[in-house]
Design a protein around this motif. Structure first.
Motif, mmCIF file in Angstrom:
data_model
loop_
_atom_site.group_PDB
_atom_site.id
_atom_site.type_symbol
_atom_site.label_atom_id
_atom_site.label_comp_id
_atom_site.label_asym_id
_atom_site.label_seq_id
_atom_site.Cartn_x
_atom_site.Cartn_y
_atom_site.Cartn_z
ATOM 1 N N ASP A 106 0.813 -1.226 0.000
ATOM 2 C CA ASP A 106 0.000 0.000 0.000
ATOM 3 C C ASP A 106 0.842 1.269 0.000
ATOM 4 O OD1 ASP A 106 -2.567 -0.846 -0.166
ATOM 5 O OD2 ASP A 106 -3.000 -0.767 1.991
ATOM 6 N N SER A 107 1.831 1.279 0.889
ATOM 7 C CA SER A 107 2.530 2.540 1.165
ATOM 8 C C SER A 107 3.668 2.839 0.196
ATOM 9 C CB SER A 107 3.084 2.495 2.591
ATOM 10 O OG SER A 107 3.996 1.411 2.689
ATOM 11 N N ILE A 108 3.981 1.921 -0.682
ATOM 12 C CA ILE A 108 5.120 2.133 -1.591
ATOM 13 C C ILE A 108 4.788 3.208 -2.623
ATOM 14 C CG2 ILE A 108 6.559 1.096 -3.401
ATOM 15 C CD1 ILE A 108 6.285 -1.554 -1.967
ATOM 16 N N VAL A 109 5.715 4.132 -2.791
ATOM 17 C CA VAL A 109 5.602 5.111 -3.876
ATOM 18 C C VAL A 109 6.659 4.739 -4.912
ATOM 19 C CG1 VAL A 109 5.718 7.531 -4.517
ATOM 20 C CG2 VAL A 109 4.860 6.869 -2.242
ATOM 21 N N PRO A 110 6.235 4.214 -6.064
ATOM 22 C CA PRO A 110 7.213 3.740 -7.049
ATOM 23 C C PRO A 110 8.138 4.848 -7.547
ATOM 24 C CG PRO A 110 5.015 2.935 -7.578
ATOM 25 C CD PRO A 110 4.853 3.970 -6.503
ATOM 26 N N TYR A 111 9.250 4.455 -8.118
ATOM 27 C CA TYR A 111 10.208 5.364 -8.738
ATOM 28 C C TYR A 111 9.571 6.023 -9.964
ATOM 29 C CZ TYR A 111 14.455 6.873 -11.197
ATOM 30 O OH TYR A 111 15.413 7.605 -11.841
ATOM 31 N N THR A 112 9.928 7.294 -10.207
ATOM 32 C CA THR A 112 9.436 8.003 -11.386
ATOM 33 C C THR A 112 10.578 8.184 -12.381
ATOM 34 O OG1 THR A 112 7.981 9.254 -9.927
ATOM 35 C CG2 THR A 112 8.260 10.084 -12.178
ATOM 36 N N PRO A 113 10.540 7.467 -13.493
ATOM 37 C CA PRO A 113 11.591 7.660 -14.505
ATOM 38 C C PRO A 113 11.505 9.060 -15.103
ATOM 39 C CG PRO A 113 10.321 5.647 -14.932
ATOM 40 C CD PRO A 113 9.566 6.449 -13.904
ATOM 41 N N GLY A 114 12.625 9.548 -15.649
ATOM 42 C CA GLY A 114 12.620 10.826 -16.362
ATOM 43 C C GLY A 114 11.679 10.765 -17.561
ATOM 44 N N GLU A 115 11.218 11.942 -17.970
ATOM 45 C CA GLU A 115 10.287 11.994 -19.103
ATOM 46 C C GLU A 115 10.943 11.485 -20.382
ATOM 47 O OE1 GLU A 115 7.811 16.044 -18.764
ATOM 48 O OE2 GLU A 115 9.982 16.273 -18.529
ATOM 49 N N GLN A 116 10.200 10.726 -21.174
ATOM 50 C CA GLN A 116 10.661 10.338 -22.505
ATOM 51 C C GLN A 116 9.644 10.904 -23.480
ATOM 52 O OE1 GLN A 116 13.557 8.964 -22.702
ATOM 53 N NE2 GLN A 116 13.910 7.864 -20.800
ATOM 54 N N LEU A 117 9.821 12.190 -23.827
ATOM 55 C CA LEU A 117 8.827 12.862 -24.674
ATOM 56 C C LEU A 117 9.126 12.633 -26.153
ATOM 57 C CD1 LEU A 117 8.473 16.266 -22.805
ATOM 58 C CD2 LEU A 117 6.970 14.278 -22.701
ATOM 59 N N ASN A 118 8.072 12.420 -26.922
ATOM 60 C CA ASN A 118 8.245 12.200 -28.358
ATOM 61 C C ASN A 118 7.401 13.160 -29.186
ATOM 62 O OD1 ASN A 118 9.981 9.902 -28.238
ATOM 63 N ND2 ASN A 118 8.234 8.760 -27.448
ATOM 64 N N ASP A 119 6.822 14.190 -28.539
ATOM 65 C CA ASP A 119 5.917 15.063 -29.286
ATOM 66 C C ASP A 119 6.656 15.945 -30.287
ATOM 67 O OD1 ASP A 119 6.991 16.221 -26.977
ATOM 68 O OD2 ASP A 119 5.504 17.831 -26.995
ATOM 69 N N LYS A 120 7.939 16.184 -30.034
ATOM 70 C CA LYS A 120 8.770 16.852 -31.039
ATOM 71 C C LYS A 120 10.222 16.461 -30.810
ATOM 72 C CE LYS A 120 9.034 21.152 -28.361
ATOM 73 N NZ LYS A 120 8.755 22.587 -28.312
ATOM 74 N N LYS A 121 11.107 16.964 -31.652
ATOM 75 C CA LYS A 121 12.521 16.592 -31.518
ATOM 76 C C LYS A 121 13.167 17.480 -30.456
ATOM 77 C CE LYS A 121 16.420 15.511 -34.514
ATOM 78 N NZ LYS A 121 16.634 14.164 -33.962
ATOM 79 N N TYR A 122 13.668 16.891 -29.410
ATOM 80 C CA TYR A 122 14.288 17.642 -28.323
ATOM 81 C C TYR A 122 15.804 17.471 -28.315
ATOM 82 C CZ TYR A 122 9.706 18.191 -26.069
ATOM 83 O OH TYR A 122 8.409 18.513 -25.776
ATOM 84 N N ILE A 123 16.498 18.472 -27.779
ATOM 85 C CA ILE A 123 17.843 18.219 -27.260
ATOM 86 C C ILE A 123 17.597 17.629 -25.876
ATOM 87 C CG2 ILE A 123 20.034 19.202 -26.489
ATOM 88 C CD1 ILE A 123 19.785 21.359 -28.580
ATOM 89 N N LYS A 124 17.911 16.356 -25.740
ATOM 90 C CA LYS A 124 17.448 15.598 -24.576
ATOM 91 C C LYS A 124 18.556 15.524 -23.533
ATOM 92 C CE LYS A 124 15.021 11.329 -23.551
ATOM 93 N NZ LYS A 124 15.912 10.989 -22.452
ATOM 94 N N LEU A 125 18.417 16.344 -22.494
ATOM 95 C CA LEU A 125 19.465 16.434 -21.470
ATOM 96 C C LEU A 125 18.865 16.146 -20.093
ATOM 97 C CD1 LEU A 125 21.071 19.774 -22.793
ATOM 98 C CD2 LEU A 125 21.698 17.433 -23.410
ATOM 99 N N ASN A 126 17.897 15.206 -20.059
ATOM 100 C CA ASN A 126 17.166 15.003 -18.807
ATOM 101 C C ASN A 126 17.387 13.657 -18.137
ATOM 102 O OD1 ASN A 126 15.782 13.610 -20.802
ATOM 103 N ND2 ASN A 126 13.794 13.889 -19.800
ATOM 104 N N THR A 127 18.023 12.704 -18.803
ATOM 105 C CA THR A 127 18.169 11.392 -18.153
ATOM 106 C C THR A 127 19.602 10.860 -18.202
ATOM 107 O OG1 THR A 127 17.356 10.298 -20.171
ATOM 108 C CG2 THR A 127 15.741 10.693 -18.450
ATOM 109 N N ASN A 128 20.569 11.770 -18.348
ATOM 110 C CA ASN A 128 21.991 11.417 -18.239
ATOM 111 C C ASN A 128 22.449 10.357 -19.229
ATOM 112 O OD1 ASN A 128 22.039 13.293 -16.228
ATOM 113 N ND2 ASN A 128 22.013 11.806 -14.557
#
Lengths: 356, 356
Positions: free
Chosen positions: A10-32
């Motif tokens: 019940d009490s576990i709060v799962p890990y939140t992965p960094g965003e993997q956005l695909n709505d446009k082309k990004y310079i992706k500097l958010n997940t190392n």
């Protein structure tokens, strides 16, 4: 949770992965992730013959990849445990050494997955506050008498303890396991504790192919330790998922780690890009930690980091912002190519100029 | 175990994978792999572009493979959980629904990993004896009032319960989870319970890409269930290993499941080879179960199975022999190509002739 799920979760709060956005082309500097592709040897290795052999089970002993890692670090293959990413390795370590009521401790600001593992496996986790400059106070861990996990360099701060400081912690906790999570250590020459594993049976060093080997999508992580600690993790693996790393991952990771030159080249480039980025930010009045990893951790008094995150995102640049106590003034930005980082600095200049 | 390992794992006896021998070239019929390569679409999919993208993390949501599986079975993607092999899926299910003192039951002769999962996650497992003909007595599971896991077709016997029998078990245990492990169900047309998942919220069906999709080395398994049960497994996954299936596995498995024609062709060939093999063994006086899977389970009164296993191995043919109570008179033999099985039958004839 369904009515069928055990209430203990019940009490576990799962890990939140960094965003993997695909709505446009990004310079992706958010997940190392690395801005460089993996070694060309990986492409050579994943060939038609290998793919047509996928009808056969992968090798549960993971001989090929263990031997390649062992060769790289000058240890025996039976001191290497290989997991489906280093999260897998660390999960097994929490379970093995802390499960059902054991004790672990770690810094309060660090990889946010550690408290999740602790909750999942019913481990009592003490979270020890970093100093106000975000550094780890080594004295907090000397003669601690609990299992210890420290990310070195730490995330998201990028700060590293020295080799001697790590050794002091390991040496003064002989009856507990000390896990050094070295996901970013390849960007911090001289810091790794791998050379200590034959001197201290309680030391486990974990590393990953996701950062310095440019293979985040392949999911390979590993530990180097005494054979005794390796065997403990193997026992859990053979009771959970014996075929935990697939054939393509084994072969590609082995090819990558044996290509030492490519690895050294991309590491030194990343360090150069990081030092450039830090100095450019400092020139602009940002507060920047002395990161030894493949990201910078910084803040500006001209724009709150939450707003910088939004402004950059609107302009196609993804960075990471943690809305957590003590670090919510900062942002974390992974290193892209030199060209990308020059663009990012220009965009930051524009954003700040607009607000003046 | 090292002195650092939690004592609660002392009593666990890990799972023993089938032998993967490389000392010479074998006809390998010991781990129920497909004799056919994976769909040609897999080779097309694992291309240079995909490999050069491995620097990026895999999609933790596993959207592409979930949508492909959902399309195949006519359910929603949010009813699909995907794991690093079906062992991974079943491990999470034991943990979610039975962890720390919950109750599961299964046949006494079945996939030998179930008791290991139970030990690992501290689940009380009742092992219910099969009938003397190795069939499951459905009455043992009606109104059982415990979580249930049944491999259907069962291993290593190959025997299957009917669709109606499975439904009766699911319907009469509305307050417990019923897991039907359908690793072999594609070789048993009409048996799968997948069509029942929208009628019974307590039903979870697990399947794998390792057998009928010829991708054992890729490590992809999945469950189909109500969204509620799927969400339970997702919660554990995000607390254990969010990136549990790598990019190559996701893409290759999606390509494989969408190639319906290749799948149907290789399934029907396997069934033809199995029926041929069964009839040849029966002609020679073997006792053979009515296997609905991609293996046969048999014994001969002319040679003990332990000796047949050794004799075949010496001649370059690997089968599986289980030295366990009740089944130690039998052997299990996976289906190779028709040509391989004709060779195996000839070799068996030679072995038996030499002993006369």
């Amino acid at each position: 949770m369904s009515r069928f799920m055990r209430k203990e979760y019940d009490s576990i709060v799962p890990y939140t992965p960094g965003e993997q956005l695909n709505d446009k082309k990004y310079i992706k500097l958010n997940t190392n992730e690395s801005p460089f592709p993996a070694s060309p040897k990986v492409l050579e290795t994943i060939n038609e013959k290998l793919i047509s052999n996928l009808r056969l089970y992968s090798d549960p002993k993971l001989k090929k990849i263990k031997e390649a890692i062992a060769e790289f670090y000058g240890v025996s293959a039976n001191q290497i445990f290989v997991g489906n990413g280093s999260d897998d390795v660390i999960a097994f370590a929490f379970m093995a050494f802390g499960g059902l009521g054991g004790e672990f401790c770690c810094p309060d600001i660090t990889y946010s997955f550690y408290p999740v593992f602790a909750d999942l496996f019913k481990v009592n986790l003490e979270q020890i506050p970093l100093k106000s400059d975000f550094s780890v106070d080594v004295n907090d861990y000397v003669n601690k008498g609990k299992n210890i996990i420290i990310a070195n360099p730490n995330a998201p701060t990028g700060l590293a303890l020295t080799h001697d400081e790590i050794e002091l912690i390991v040496k003064t906790n002989p009856d507990n396991v000390v896990i050094i999570d070295e996901a970013y250590v390849d960007f911090a020459p001289g810091v790794s504790a791998v050379d200590l594993v034959n001197r201290y049976e309680n030391l486990m060093v974990t590393q990953t192919f996701s950062k310095s080997r440019s293979l985040a999508g392949l999911r390979v992580g590993f530990s180097v330790s005494s054979k005794a600690l390796t065997d403990d993790l193997e026992k859990l693996k053979y009771s959970f998922n014996p075929y935990n790393v697939n054939t393509l991952s084994v072969e590609a990771a082995a090819a990558a780690i044996l290509d030492r030159k490519y690895y050294e080249d991309t590491i030194s480039q990343t360090i150069e890009i990081r030092e450039f980025t830090k100095s450019e930010l400092i020139k602009r009045g940002f507060t920047v930690t002395d990161s030894k990893s493949n990201f910078v951790f910084a803040k500006s008094d001209k724009i709150p980091s939450s707003e910088l995150y939004e402004e950059l995102r609107n302009r196609g640049i993804l960075i990471r912002y943690f809305n957590s106590p003590r670090i919510n003034e900062y942002f974390r930005m992974s290193m892209g190519t030199m060209e990308q980082m020059k663009t990012v600095i220009e965009v930051i200049d524009e954003i700040i100029k607009e607000r003046e």
